[in-house]
Design a protein around this motif. Structure first.
Motif, PDB file in Angstrom:
ATOM      1  N   PHE A 103       1.085  -1.128   0.013  1.00 24.55           N
ATOM      2  CA  PHE A 103       0.187  -0.319  -0.201  1.00 24.55           C
ATOM      3  C   PHE A 103       1.180   1.406   0.155  1.00 24.55           C
ATOM      4  N   MET A 104       0.621   2.166  -1.052  1.00 21.55           N
ATOM      5  CA  MET A 104       0.983   3.375  -0.724  1.00 21.55           C
ATOM      6  C   MET A 104       0.165   4.432   0.868  1.00 21.55           C
ATOM      7  N   GLY A 105       0.770   5.145   1.723  1.00 24.94           N
ATOM      8  CA  GLY A 105       0.408   5.620   2.662  1.00 24.94           C
ATOM      9  C   GLY A 105       0.192   6.528   1.853  1.00 24.94           C
ATOM     10  N   ALA A 106      -0.677   7.521   3.035  1.00 22.77           N
ATOM     11  CA  ALA A 106      -1.106   8.702   2.961  1.00 22.77           C
ATOM     12  C   ALA A 106      -0.847   9.536   4.151  1.00 22.77           C
ATOM     13  N   SER A 107      -0.571  10.648   4.553  1.00 21.92           N
ATOM     14  CA  SER A 107      -0.900  11.744   5.437  1.00 21.92           C
ATOM     15  C   SER A 107      -1.328  12.582   5.308  1.00 21.92           C
ATOM     16  N   ASN A 108      -0.578  13.536   6.190  1.00 19.79           N
ATOM     17  CA  ASN A 108      -1.403  15.008   6.182  1.00 19.79           C
ATOM     18  C   ASN A 108      -0.972  15.645   5.152  1.00 19.79           C
ATOM     19  N   ASP A 109       0.025  15.273   4.385  1.00 15.39           N
ATOM     20  CA  ASP A 109       1.144  16.394   3.780  1.00 15.39           C
ATOM     21  C   ASP A 109       1.535  15.803   1.973  1.00 15.39           C
ATOM     22  N   ASN A 110       0.635  14.724   1.935  1.00 16.15           N
ATOM     23  CA  ASN A 110       1.563  14.264   0.820  1.00 16.15           C
ATOM     24  C   ASN A 110       0.952  13.729  -0.344  1.00 16.15           C
ATOM     25  N   LEU A 111      -0.893  14.785  -0.527  1.00 12.63           N
ATOM     26  CA  LEU A 111      -1.284  14.213  -0.659  1.00 12.63           C
ATOM     27  C   LEU A 111      -1.025  13.675  -2.597  1.00 12.63           C
ATOM     28  N   GLU A 112       0.110  14.957  -3.114  1.00 18.72           N
ATOM     29  CA  GLU A 112       0.409  14.891  -4.548  1.00 18.72           C
ATOM     30  C   GLU A 112       1.425  13.864  -4.765  1.00 18.72           C
ATOM     31  N   GLU A 113       1.902  12.914  -4.193  1.00 21.67           N
ATOM     32  CA  GLU A 113       2.387  11.939  -3.908  1.00 21.67           C
ATOM     33  C   GLU A 113       1.715  10.928  -4.027  1.00 21.67           C
ATOM     34  N   VAL A 114       0.362  10.620  -3.068  1.00 27.42           N
ATOM     35  CA  VAL A 114      -0.534   9.413  -3.039  1.00 27.42           C
ATOM     36  C   VAL A 114      -0.872   9.752  -4.725  1.00 27.42           C
ATOM     37  N   LEU A 115      -0.876  10.751  -5.207  1.00 27.31           N
ATOM     38  CA  LEU A 115      -2.140  10.803  -6.813  1.00 27.31           C
ATOM     39  C   LEU A 115      -0.969  10.036  -7.700  1.00 27.31           C
ATOM     40  N   LYS A 116       0.245  10.279  -7.756  1.00 28.70           N
ATOM     41  CA  LYS A 116       0.788   9.584  -8.534  1.00 28.70           C
ATOM     42  C   LYS A 116       0.693   7.704  -8.580  1.00 28.70           C
ATOM     43  N   THR A 117       0.627   7.458  -7.702  1.00 28.47           N
ATOM     44  CA  THR A 117       0.217   5.829  -6.904  1.00 28.47           C
ATOM     45  C   THR A 117      -0.236   5.395  -8.491  1.00 28.47           C
ATOM     46  N   ASN A 118       0.045   3.957  -9.272  1.00 26.80           N
ATOM     47  CA  ASN A 118       0.013   3.696 -10.301  1.00 26.80           C
ATOM     48  C   ASN A 118      -1.020   2.590  -9.925  1.00 26.80           C
ATOM     49  N   THR A 119      -2.762   2.586 -10.882  1.00 25.50           N
ATOM     50  CA  THR A 119      -3.847   1.891  -9.604  1.00 25.50           C
ATOM     51  C   THR A 119      -3.375   0.248 -11.051  1.00 25.50           C
ATOM     52  N   GLU A 120      -2.385   0.618 -11.885  1.00 25.28           N
ATOM     53  CA  GLU A 120      -2.150  -1.151 -11.979  1.00 25.28           C
ATOM     54  C   GLU A 120      -1.452  -2.110 -11.449  1.00 25.28           C
ATOM     55  N   ASN A 121      -0.358  -1.608 -10.456  1.00 28.49           N
ATOM     56  CA  ASN A 121       0.508  -2.492  -9.944  1.00 28.49           C
ATOM     57  C   ASN A 121       0.937  -1.868  -8.724  1.00 28.49           C
ATOM     58  N   VAL A 122      -0.291  -1.173  -8.204  1.00 32.13           N
ATOM     59  CA  VAL A 122      -0.273  -0.947  -6.364  1.00 32.13           C
ATOM     60  C   VAL A 122      -2.078  -1.810  -6.310  1.00 32.13           C
ATOM     61  N   CYS A 123      -2.077  -2.266  -4.889  1.00 34.28           N
ATOM     62  CA  CYS A 123      -3.005  -2.404  -4.440  1.00 34.28           C
ATOM     63  C   CYS A 123      -4.280  -1.625  -3.814  1.00 34.28           C
ATOM     64  N   GLY A 124      -3.320  -0.236  -3.414  1.00 35.12           N
ATOM     65  CA  GLY A 124      -3.998   0.987  -2.892  1.00 35.12           C
ATOM     66  C   GLY A 124      -3.856   1.244  -2.022  1.00 35.12           C
TER      67      GLY A 124
END
Length: 446
Positions: free
Chosen positions: A123-144
């Motif tokens: 899983f890609m982790g979310a925090s209070n200040d990393n929204l930009e990084e979260v939105l880069k996550t590849n939907t095809e090869n990362v679970c969530g």
């Protein structure tokens, strides 16, 4: 010549139990049928008397690497998983450092590629200040995307209302949440620290982290998901009250909001703190027995979609500290399938439904590509179990790096005999074959 030929099995798959032979070639299921004994293979397994299941997919584990490798490693816990019939796992981001950037996420995949006996996703982790990084996550090869809406993980707590709104509005993929209300927990803790006439012990855990803390956070997550049309998956539901949030009228493939229950919330109750204490301290807490019974009912009527572990190992020395210092979490990934097979033998759930909740449903929920079912053309993630061979959990057969289990001394009615991961016979009657690692999970998402 094909790789593996399984003969004379009782196959449990897609709601049916029936005799079948299975041919595995180039990592995949080549053929399913009867009387395939005329075919040749490098390895032939006579599965007479054994049940053949799709390998379990555990959608919530903590394998502690990087940064906490005195507790566990990806390699050590993947071995334990495979010994227990779990062929694929999805691992959480609360490591050190936390998995809050795409670079750190990819480093985990590289570590798993080098040493994980099981198939893997992170899983890609979310925090209070990393929204930009979260939105880069590849939907095809990362679970969530994982959002901690509770205090389990220190600096990974997402408690900023604006951040939560943005995450739920913008996430391109499934959001998985840990739901406990931080303010409620802190208030309860302070109250008991101020008023208790005895030292706080693990029996206070379900009172401090109570139903209200779970409900406030879970209901908030559901409200946000409904508002923004988010694909939401709530992890480790532990209370009867929360079950009103979930629907069993839609098929799983059409649900936008799904829920998981963990084996320890189905197995233990608050009465067990008297004997096991901190060994079963976890977040959310194991609660009163009536909650456990409600969880079983919701699992069988499909308000709860998936059975997982939240496998979270700590050293025994850490667990033996006083209650407030002892960390939360317990190791379970090696024994989760046996726990559910035990429940099936007790009549709580049918064998096909165990396979549904531990293999089929995780594959559907996360849209895992070509896994979770015994189908021709799918990856060969398979488990052979003996329902009539008892297995006692002991120090000599616990594969968790931490070396202990809250189930130690318990005798199960069943045993895991063989586990095949992506066509590789990774585990067979107590022996591991480390010559091939698992594969990265891929996902079919529009």
């Amino acid at each position: 010549m094909s790789d593996i030929l399984i003969l004379n099995a009782l196959m449990v798959n897609e709601g049916e139990v029936k005799p079948a032979d299975v041919l595995v070639k180039n990592g995949r299921i080549e053929q399913i049928g009867r009387n395939l004994s005329h075919l040749s293979a490098r390895k032939v397994i006579d599965a007479t008397g054994l049940h053949l299941l799709a390998g379990c997919i555990d959608d919530q584990v903590h394998f502690r690497e990087p940064g906490l490798t005195h507790k566990a490693t990806i390699a050590s816990e993947a071995r334990a998983a495979v010994a227990g019939g779990v062929t694929s796992f999805m691992e959480m981001p609360n490591t050190q450092p936390a998995t809050l950037t795409q670079e750190l996420l990819e480093q985990k995949y590289q570590t798993a590629a080098a040493g994980s006996l099981a198939n893997y996703s992170f899983f890609m982790g979310a925090s209070n200040d990393n929204l930009e990084e979260v939105l880069k996550t590849n939907t095809e090869n990362v679970c969530g995307i994982k959002v901690f809406m509770g205090s389990s993980t220190g600096n990974m707590l997402v408690d900023n209302a604006q951040t939560l709104e943005q995450l739920f509005a913008a996430s391109p993929m499934l959001i998985a949440t840990h739901c406990e209300d931080e303010a409620t927990i802190r208030r309860h803790l302070q109250h008991y620290q101020d008023t208790a006439t005895e030292p706080l012990t693990a029996k206070f855990h379900p009172i401090i982290r109570d139903t209200e803390a779970c409900w406030l956070s879970s209901s908030l997550a559901v409200d946000l998901a409904k508002k923004h049309g988010t694909r939401l998956h709530i992890l480790h539901i532990s209370t009867a009250k929360e079950l009103t949030l979930f629907d069993n009228k839609l098929p799983l493939s059409e649900k936008k909001i799904t829920a998981e229950v963990c084996v320890h919330h189905l197995w233990f109750s608050s009465e067990d703190y008297d004997t096991l204490g901190n060994l079963i301290k976890c977040n959310p807490a194991i609660k009163e027995a009536f909650n456990r019974e409600a969880l079983w009912q919701a699992l069988t009527d499909d308000r709860l979609d998936i059975v997982a572990t939240d496998h979270a190992p700590h050293t025994l020395a850490e667990k033996q500290q006083p209650y407030l210092q002892a960390p939360s979490g317990l190791p379970l990934v090696q024994h989760s399938l046996l726990m559910m097979l035990e429940a099936a033998q007790q009549g709580r759930i049918s064998l096909p439904r165990v396979v549904e909740k531990m293999a089929h449903a995780p594959a559907q929920c996360f849209q895992v590509r070509e896994r979770g079912f015994i189908r021709e053309g799918y990856w060969a993630d398979l488990v052979l179990v003996d329902l009539n061979k008892p297995y006692t959990v002991g120090a000599d057969n616990i594969y968790y790096q931490c070396g202990w289990s809250p189930l130690q001394g318990h005798t199960f009615s069943s045993s895991v005999r063989h586990t095949i991961v992506s066509g590789h016979l990774a585990y067979s009657d107590g022996a591991f074959d480390m010559s091939q690692t698992g594969k990265r999970l891929l996902f079919d998402r529009a």
